[in-house]
Design a protein around this motif. Structure first.
Motif, PDB file in Angstrom:
ATOM      1  N   LEU A 246      -1.922  14.266 -12.692  1.00  0.00           N
ATOM      2  CA  LEU A 246      -2.568  12.957 -12.689  1.00  0.00           C
ATOM      3  C   LEU A 246      -4.000  13.137 -12.189  1.00  0.00           C
ATOM      4  O   LEU A 246      -4.216  13.584 -11.061  1.00  0.00           O
ATOM      5  N   THR A 247      -4.963  12.822 -13.039  1.00  0.00           N
ATOM      6  CA  THR A 247      -6.378  12.905 -12.684  1.00  0.00           C
ATOM      7  C   THR A 247      -6.907  11.499 -12.432  1.00  0.00           C
ATOM      8  O   THR A 247      -6.634  10.581 -13.215  1.00  0.00           O
ATOM      9  N   ILE A 248      -7.656  11.330 -11.345  1.00  0.00           N
ATOM     10  CA  ILE A 248      -8.156  10.012 -10.958  1.00  0.00           C
ATOM     11  C   ILE A 248      -9.677  10.013 -10.929  1.00  0.00           C
ATOM     12  O   ILE A 248     -10.297  10.855 -10.259  1.00  0.00           O
ATOM     13  N   ASN A 249     -10.285   9.075 -11.643  1.00  0.00           N
ATOM     14  CA  ASN A 249     -11.711   8.788 -11.492  1.00  0.00           C
ATOM     15  C   ASN A 249     -11.850   7.907 -10.253  1.00  0.00           C
ATOM     16  O   ASN A 249     -11.548   6.716 -10.294  1.00  0.00           O
ATOM     17  N   LYS A 250     -12.286   8.503  -9.148  1.00  0.00           N
ATOM     18  CA  LYS A 250     -12.274   7.783  -7.872  1.00  0.00           C
ATOM     19  C   LYS A 250     -13.146   6.531  -7.897  1.00  0.00           C
ATOM     20  O   LYS A 250     -12.732   5.462  -7.426  1.00  0.00           O
ATOM     21  N   GLU A 251     -14.341   6.624  -8.448  1.00  0.00           N
ATOM     22  CA  GLU A 251     -15.243   5.479  -8.427  1.00  0.00           C
ATOM     23  C   GLU A 251     -14.680   4.321  -9.243  1.00  0.00           C
ATOM     24  O   GLU A 251     -14.782   3.158  -8.841  1.00  0.00           O
ATOM     25  N   GLU A 252     -14.110   4.646 -10.384  1.00  0.00           N
ATOM     26  CA  GLU A 252     -13.516   3.598 -11.199  1.00  0.00           C
ATOM     27  C   GLU A 252     -12.327   2.973 -10.485  1.00  0.00           C
ATOM     28  O   GLU A 252     -12.140   1.746 -10.510  1.00  0.00           O
ATOM     29  N   ALA A 253     -11.525   3.807  -9.840  1.00  0.00           N
ATOM     30  CA  ALA A 253     -10.369   3.298  -9.102  1.00  0.00           C
ATOM     31  C   ALA A 253     -10.809   2.402  -7.945  1.00  0.00           C
ATOM     32  O   ALA A 253     -10.204   1.355  -7.679  1.00  0.00           O
ATOM     33  N   LEU A 254     -11.895   2.773  -7.273  1.00  0.00           N
ATOM     34  CA  LEU A 254     -12.371   1.966  -6.145  1.00  0.00           C
ATOM     35  C   LEU A 254     -12.952   0.633  -6.606  1.00  0.00           C
ATOM     36  O   LEU A 254     -12.948  -0.343  -5.857  1.00  0.00           O
ATOM     37  N   GLN A 255     -13.457   0.580  -7.832  1.00  0.00           N
ATOM     38  CA  GLN A 255     -13.911  -0.702  -8.367  1.00  0.00           C
ATOM     39  C   GLN A 255     -12.753  -1.682  -8.470  1.00  0.00           C
ATOM     40  O   GLN A 255     -12.905  -2.887  -8.206  1.00  0.00           O
ATOM     41  N   VAL A 256     -11.585  -1.174  -8.836  1.00  0.00           N
ATOM     42  CA  VAL A 256     -10.391  -2.017  -8.898  1.00  0.00           C
ATOM     43  C   VAL A 256     -10.028  -2.503  -7.498  1.00  0.00           C
ATOM     44  O   VAL A 256      -9.677  -3.666  -7.296  1.00  0.00           O
ATOM     45  N   VAL A 257     -10.136  -1.614  -6.530  1.00  0.00           N
ATOM     46  CA  VAL A 257      -9.833  -1.980  -5.143  1.00  0.00           C
ATOM     47  C   VAL A 257     -10.771  -3.072  -4.648  1.00  0.00           C
ATOM     48  O   VAL A 257     -10.364  -4.043  -4.005  1.00  0.00           O
ATOM     49  N   ARG A 258     -12.061  -2.941  -4.968  1.00  0.00           N
ATOM     50  CA  ARG A 258     -13.083  -3.854  -4.435  1.00  0.00           C
ATOM     51  C   ARG A 258     -13.166  -5.174  -5.182  1.00  0.00           C
ATOM     52  O   ARG A 258     -14.092  -5.962  -4.950  1.00  0.00           O
ATOM     53  N   GLU A 259     -12.211  -5.459  -6.055  1.00  0.00           N
ATOM     54  CA  GLU A 259     -12.171  -6.774  -6.686  1.00  0.00           C
ATOM     55  C   GLU A 259     -11.963  -7.876  -5.658  1.00  0.00           C
ATOM     56  O   GLU A 259     -12.284  -9.038  -5.913  1.00  0.00           O
ATOM     57  N   ASP A 260     -11.434  -7.532  -4.509  1.00  0.00           N
ATOM     58  CA  ASP A 260     -11.323  -8.458  -3.388  1.00  0.00           C
ATOM     59  C   ASP A 260     -12.572  -8.324  -2.534  1.00  0.00           C
ATOM     60  O   ASP A 260     -12.833  -7.275  -1.938  1.00  0.00           O
TER      61      ASP A 260
END
Length: 435
Positions: free
Chosen positions: A26-40
């Motif tokens: 499983l490869t994760i694009n960290k910045e893209e994943a953090l954008q999902v987190v920061r929706e709040d």
């Protein structure tokens, strides 16, 4: 109702340019994943840190665990919570097995938060040391919550669910390595030979003792404190209809990860049509007032008898005051002529000599114990801490106290603070030995 869960077995997790799954990685694009987190907008700090089995790593305060999944057909992920209210339990869901999203506090914890060691003696005390953990370490702007039990839990837990769905979506269009099928027709439509087998129902008592919003387990987004016992199809639980609460001291808590992977439900499915007729799941609650406890126990009895149960497994999330609900249900079912096996942990004191349950009954003559919340534990220091170790002592986390964290990073604590270590759903390997 037919549910297919397509499994992708993750053998490693890495960071890379594109979030994807290939050949067990499983490869994760960290910045893209953090954008999902920061929706709040309340989340002001966030990072994603990987922790793998055997790493010299300690993680605390852990607030929630979620399996990365996506819905391919037949509904939505986390209905009534992240998405609109639709039925769960049918169609196809894809899951990244062996991986886990952990919501971890960056600065502050609470008594409902726990600790995970990825190696050493502490790793033997929680099944979550065996997973490839994707740790969402975050903080919010809600400073007032530092002085309340909730301690930022909603923002971090909801962000964890969004992150888990984002990761799961990378396998939405792929062919799974394995497909588990859970197909349980309505009771009256089952073959005669199945209906002649002993009918068994699973009763799960969700933690729901808080009157304020945000603490209790959710059923399709509805606070379990505001419901009466309800008959549900087991597929609904395996497909995300129940979300963990944030009130229960941590070793006793059932995380969202454990709800969708409930081994007791899967074992009942396995025995269905062979040794038993699996009738379904009664989702019940845990209450504070005696009248509420009595009402819930009566509802459980009525539901179980109406569907023709001859046997029942009763799972309690928690200990202490909830023991009264647990025993009340055991008594009512036994009085109705239903054979009962209970699953619960105990609070027997550090020496193991205290009364194991707050309430007892001679009718509760078959109980599976999952551990002693008060067991005293010493853990050596770890090379790295994800989160904030002092939260264990400073913030009143269950199992910790002032002075429990030593200068060298070693810990004295109670089992209470090990993340979901007692696992009343049955996915861990503790046992009881009489010396």
């Amino acid at each position: 109702m037919r549910l297919e869960i397509g499994n992708f077995y993750v053998r490693d997790v890495v960071f890379g340019k594109v979030t994807s799954y290939r050949d067990g990685v499983l490869t994760i694009n960290k910045e893209e994943a953090l954008q999902v987190v920061r929706e709040d907008d309340h989340i002001i700090e966030a990072d994603i840190i990987l922790a793998k089995p055997g790493d010299p790593v300690r993680i605390t305060p852990v607030k929630e665990a979620i399996e990365p999944r996506c819905k391919v057909s037949g509904g939505v992920m986390f209905p009534g919570v992240l998405h609109k209210l639709l039925p769960a339990g049918s169609g196809r869901t894809h899951a990244l097995k062996g991986s886990c999203v952990l919501a971890v506090g960056k600065h502050w914890g609470g008594f409902q938060d726990g600790l995970i060691d990825m190696s050493g003696p502490g790793a033997e005390r929680t099944a979550f040391s065996q997973y490839l953990n994707i740790c969402l370490v975050a903080d919010t702007d809600e400073a007032f919550e530092r002085f309340e039990q909730q301690k930022k839990n909603r923002a971090l837990r909801w962000a964890g669910m969004r992150l888990a769905e984002y990761l799961g979506n990378c396998v939405k269009e792929l062919v799974p390595e394995e497909v588990e099928v859970f197909d349980l027709p309505p009771i009256h439509e089952r073959p005669t030979e199945v209906q002649q087998l002993p009918g068994v129902v699973y009763v799960i008592q969700l933690q729901s003792q808080m009157l304020e919003n945000g603490y209790n387990a959710l059923v399709y987004g509805w606070d379990a404190n505001r419901m009466v016992p309800t008959l549900m199809h087991p597929n609904e639980l395996l497909d995300g209809a129940v979300i963990s609460g944030s009130f229960m001291p941590c070793s006793s808590k059932i995380s969202t990860y454990q709800h969708v992977n409930n081994p007791t439900i899967k074992c009942l499915f396995e025995e269905h049509g062979k040794t038993i007729n699996f009738l379904g799941v009664i989702v019940s609650n845990l209450n504070v007032q005696l009248e509420e406890k009595t009402r819930s126990a009566l509802f459980v009895r009525q539901l179980a008898t109406q569907i023709g149960a001859q046997g029942a497994i009763v799972c309690e999330e928690g200990y202490g005051n909830p023991d009264a609900d647990f025993i009340a249900v055991v008594n009512e079912l036994t009085d109705a002529g239903i054979k009962v096996v209970g699953i619960t942990n105990e609070c027997t004191g550090r020496d193991g000599r205290s009364q194991s349950l707050v309430d007892l009954s001679e009718k509760a003559d078959a109980i599976v114990t999952t551990g002693n919340v008060s067991e005293f534990i010493r853990l050596p220091p770890m090379e790295r801490v994800i989160g904030e170790l002092v939260a264990l002592a400073r913030d009143g986390n269950s199992g910790g106290w002032e002075g429990s964290v030593k200068e060298d990073g070693s810990i004295e604590m109670e089992n209470n603070g090990m993340f979901c270590s007692d696992d009343n759903t049955g996915s861990f390997y503790k046992t009881v030995v009489e010396y």
